[in-house]
Motif scaffolding. Structure first.
Motif, PDB file in Angstrom:
ATOM      1  N   THR A  81      -5.398  -4.874   2.821  1.00 26.90           N
ATOM      2  CA  THR A  81      -5.179  -4.457   4.059  1.00 26.90           C
ATOM      3  C   THR A  81      -4.091  -3.659   4.385  1.00 26.90           C
ATOM      4  O   THR A  81      -2.927  -3.853   3.967  1.00 26.90           O
ATOM      5  CB  THR A  81      -4.787  -5.942   4.917  1.00 26.90           C
ATOM      6  OG1 THR A  81      -5.797  -6.930   4.550  1.00 26.90           O
ATOM      7  CG2 THR A  81      -4.829  -5.770   6.280  1.00 26.90           C
ATOM      8  N   LEU A  82      -4.245  -2.759   5.296  1.00 24.66           N
ATOM      9  CA  LEU A  82      -3.195  -1.820   5.540  1.00 24.66           C
ATOM     10  C   LEU A  82      -2.686  -1.937   6.926  1.00 24.66           C
ATOM     11  O   LEU A  82      -3.305  -2.534   7.972  1.00 24.66           O
ATOM     12  CB  LEU A  82      -3.839  -0.291   5.781  1.00 24.66           C
ATOM     13  CG  LEU A  82      -3.059   0.855   6.010  1.00 24.66           C
ATOM     14  CD1 LEU A  82      -2.222   1.023   4.877  1.00 24.66           C
ATOM     15  CD2 LEU A  82      -4.026   2.127   6.168  1.00 24.66           C
ATOM     16  N   GLN A  83      -1.329  -2.361   6.857  1.00 22.25           N
ATOM     17  CA  GLN A  83      -0.719  -2.830   8.179  1.00 22.25           C
ATOM     18  C   GLN A  83       0.536  -1.749   8.301  1.00 22.25           C
ATOM     19  O   GLN A  83       1.322  -1.538   7.339  1.00 22.25           O
ATOM     20  CB  GLN A  83      -0.416  -4.415   8.012  1.00 22.25           C
ATOM     21  CG  GLN A  83       0.562  -4.792   9.037  1.00 22.25           C
ATOM     22  CD  GLN A  83       0.808  -6.298   8.866  1.00 22.25           C
ATOM     23  OE1 GLN A  83       0.141  -6.829   7.921  1.00 22.25           O
ATOM     24  NE2 GLN A  83       1.781  -6.785   9.567  1.00 22.25           N
ATOM     25  N   SER A  84       0.840  -1.550   9.593  1.00 17.86           N
ATOM     26  CA  SER A  84       2.127  -0.666   9.696  1.00 17.86           C
ATOM     27  C   SER A  84       3.233  -1.803  10.482  1.00 17.86           C
ATOM     28  O   SER A  84       2.914  -2.858  10.903  1.00 17.86           O
ATOM     29  CB  SER A  84       2.024   0.310  10.836  1.00 17.86           C
ATOM     30  OG  SER A  84       1.491  -0.111  11.927  1.00 17.86           O
ATOM     31  N   ARG A  95       5.300  12.470   1.959  1.00 18.22           N
ATOM     32  CA  ARG A  95       5.759  11.283   0.777  1.00 18.22           C
ATOM     33  C   ARG A  95       5.143  10.134   1.084  1.00 18.22           C
ATOM     34  O   ARG A  95       4.790   9.377   0.105  1.00 18.22           O
ATOM     35  CB  ARG A  95       7.299  11.098   1.069  1.00 18.22           C
ATOM     36  CG  ARG A  95       8.029  10.191   0.382  1.00 18.22           C
ATOM     37  CD  ARG A  95       9.520   9.936   0.617  1.00 18.22           C
ATOM     38  NE  ARG A  95       9.848   9.760   2.076  1.00 18.22           N
ATOM     39  CZ  ARG A  95       9.461   8.472   3.012  1.00 18.22           C
ATOM     40  NH1 ARG A  95       9.007   7.503   2.178  1.00 18.22           N
ATOM     41  NH2 ARG A  95       9.752   8.237   4.136  1.00 18.22           N
ATOM     42  N   LEU A  96       5.237   9.585   2.504  1.00 18.89           N
ATOM     43  CA  LEU A  96       4.375   8.214   2.592  1.00 18.89           C
ATOM     44  C   LEU A  96       2.689   8.413   2.483  1.00 18.89           C
ATOM     45  O   LEU A  96       2.217   7.403   1.955  1.00 18.89           O
ATOM     46  CB  LEU A  96       4.636   7.950   4.329  1.00 18.89           C
ATOM     47  CG  LEU A  96       4.233   6.491   4.573  1.00 18.89           C
ATOM     48  CD1 LEU A  96       4.772   5.564   3.785  1.00 18.89           C
ATOM     49  CD2 LEU A  96       4.458   6.449   6.213  1.00 18.89           C
ATOM     50  N   LEU A  97       2.375   9.618   2.938  1.00 16.33           N
ATOM     51  CA  LEU A  97       0.970   9.642   2.348  1.00 16.33           C
ATOM     52  C   LEU A  97       0.754   9.521   0.778  1.00 16.33           C
ATOM     53  O   LEU A  97      -0.297   8.584   0.264  1.00 16.33           O
ATOM     54  CB  LEU A  97       0.237  10.951   2.596  1.00 16.33           C
ATOM     55  CG  LEU A  97       0.170  11.318   4.354  1.00 16.33           C
ATOM     56  CD1 LEU A  97      -0.134  12.977   4.241  1.00 16.33           C
ATOM     57  CD2 LEU A  97      -0.976  10.541   4.574  1.00 16.33           C
ATOM     58  N   ALA A  98       1.298  10.159  -0.167  1.00 15.96           N
ATOM     59  CA  ALA A  98       1.299  10.004  -1.366  1.00 15.96           C
ATOM     60  C   ALA A  98       1.721   8.378  -1.730  1.00 15.96           C
ATOM     61  O   ALA A  98       0.926   7.937  -2.598  1.00 15.96           O
ATOM     62  CB  ALA A  98       2.455  10.848  -2.305  1.00 15.96           C
ATOM     63  N   GLN A  99       2.797   7.726  -1.263  1.00 18.12           N
ATOM     64  CA  GLN A  99       3.049   6.363  -1.665  1.00 18.12           C
ATOM     65  C   GLN A  99       1.537   5.391  -1.277  1.00 18.12           C
ATOM     66  O   GLN A  99       1.401   4.653  -1.957  1.00 18.12           O
ATOM     67  CB  GLN A  99       4.125   5.864  -0.942  1.00 18.12           C
ATOM     68  CG  GLN A  99       5.453   6.512  -1.234  1.00 18.12           C
ATOM     69  CD  GLN A  99       6.795   6.094  -0.426  1.00 18.12           C
ATOM     70  OE1 GLN A  99       6.344   5.658   0.572  1.00 18.12           O
ATOM     71  NE2 GLN A  99       7.737   6.458  -1.091  1.00 18.12           N
ATOM     72  N   LEU A 100       1.104   5.789  -0.126  1.00 16.13           N
ATOM     73  CA  LEU A 100       0.017   4.872   0.424  1.00 16.13           C
ATOM     74  C   LEU A 100      -1.245   5.023  -0.589  1.00 16.13           C
ATOM     75  O   LEU A 100      -1.814   4.197  -0.991  1.00 16.13           O
ATOM     76  CB  LEU A 100      -0.434   5.287   1.659  1.00 16.13           C
ATOM     77  CG  LEU A 100       0.500   4.639   2.921  1.00 16.13           C
ATOM     78  CD1 LEU A 100      -0.139   5.518   4.224  1.00 16.13           C
ATOM     79  CD2 LEU A 100       0.454   2.920   2.836  1.00 16.13           C
ATOM     80  N   ALA A 101      -1.405   6.312  -0.902  1.00 16.59           N
ATOM     81  CA  ALA A 101      -2.503   6.556  -1.831  1.00 16.59           C
ATOM     82  C   ALA A 101      -2.301   6.026  -3.038  1.00 16.59           C
ATOM     83  O   ALA A 101      -3.240   5.363  -3.701  1.00 16.59           O
ATOM     84  CB  ALA A 101      -2.818   8.107  -2.056  1.00 16.59           C
ATOM     85  N   ALA A 102      -1.131   5.813  -3.879  1.00 12.65           N
ATOM     86  CA  ALA A 102      -0.712   5.222  -5.068  1.00 12.65           C
ATOM     87  C   ALA A 102      -1.003   3.623  -4.983  1.00 12.65           C
ATOM     88  O   ALA A 102      -1.206   3.286  -5.889  1.00 12.65           O
ATOM     89  CB  ALA A 102       0.615   5.961  -5.384  1.00 12.65           C
ATOM     90  N   LYS A 103      -0.526   3.433  -3.796  1.00  6.85           N
ATOM     91  CA  LYS A 103      -0.515   1.797  -3.840  1.00  6.85           C
ATOM     92  C   LYS A 103      -1.844   1.188  -3.505  1.00  6.85           C
ATOM     93  O   LYS A 103      -2.208   0.240  -4.161  1.00  6.85           O
ATOM     94  CB  LYS A 103       0.445   1.310  -2.435  1.00  6.85           C
ATOM     95  CG  LYS A 103       0.575  -0.119  -2.501  1.00  6.85           C
ATOM     96  CD  LYS A 103       1.531  -0.582  -3.505  1.00  6.85           C
ATOM     97  CE  LYS A 103       1.974  -2.006  -3.458  1.00  6.85           C
ATOM     98  NZ  LYS A 103       2.687  -2.334  -4.667  1.00  6.85           N
ATOM     99  N   ILE A 104      -2.872   2.057  -3.028  1.00  3.51           N
ATOM    100  CA  ILE A 104      -4.138   1.644  -3.062  1.00  3.51           C
ATOM    101  C   ILE A 104      -4.825   1.786  -4.208  1.00  3.51           C
ATOM    102  O   ILE A 104      -5.572   0.937  -4.586  1.00  3.51           O
ATOM    103  CB  ILE A 104      -4.955   2.627  -1.890  1.00  3.51           C
ATOM    104  CG1 ILE A 104      -4.538   2.284  -0.391  1.00  3.51           C
ATOM    105  CG2 ILE A 104      -6.457   2.354  -2.094  1.00  3.51           C
ATOM    106  CD1 ILE A 104      -5.040   3.197   0.694  1.00  3.51           C
TER     107      ILE A 104
END
Length: 81
Positions: A35-38, A13-22
Motif C-alpha cells: 500500500t502506497l501512503q503519504s 531521490r524519492l522516486l528512486a527510493q520508492l521504486a527500490a522499496k516496491i
C-alpha cells in the motif's frame, strides 16, 4: 510511506527510493499487499518536484528525471503483490 515537505512532491531521490522499496517488498514472500501512503494531512502527492523540473537543462537530464516515474510504474506492474 513517503513524505516531502513541499506537498509530497516527488524529487528524483524519492522516486528512486520508492521504486527500490516496491522491488524489495515484491521479493518478500511474507508481504501480501503493498500500500502506497503519504504522510501529512495535505495532498497525497503533488507530482513532480518543481524545484528539480526547473533545473533540467538538457534532454538527458529530463530523460533521467522522468525515468524515475517510469521505474515506479514498472516496479508496480512487475510486482506480484
Amino acid at each position: 510511506m513517503f513524505h516531502h515537505p513541499k506537498g509530497n512532491s516527488l524529487p528524483a531521490r524519492l522516486l528512486a527510493q520508492l521504486a527500490a522499496k516496491i522491488d524489495e517488498l515484491s521479493a518478500d514472500n511474507s508481504v501480501r499487499v503493498i500500500t502506497l501512503q503519504s504522510e501529512g494531512a495535505g495532498a497525497f502527492c503533488a507530482g513532480a518536484s518543481f524545484d528539480e523540473l526547473t533545473r533540467i537543462s538538457s534532454a538527458a537530464d529530463g530523460k533521467e528525471f522522468f525515468s524515475g516515474f517510469g521505474r515506479i510504474i514498472l516496479a508496480m506492474i512487475r510486482s506480484p503483490k
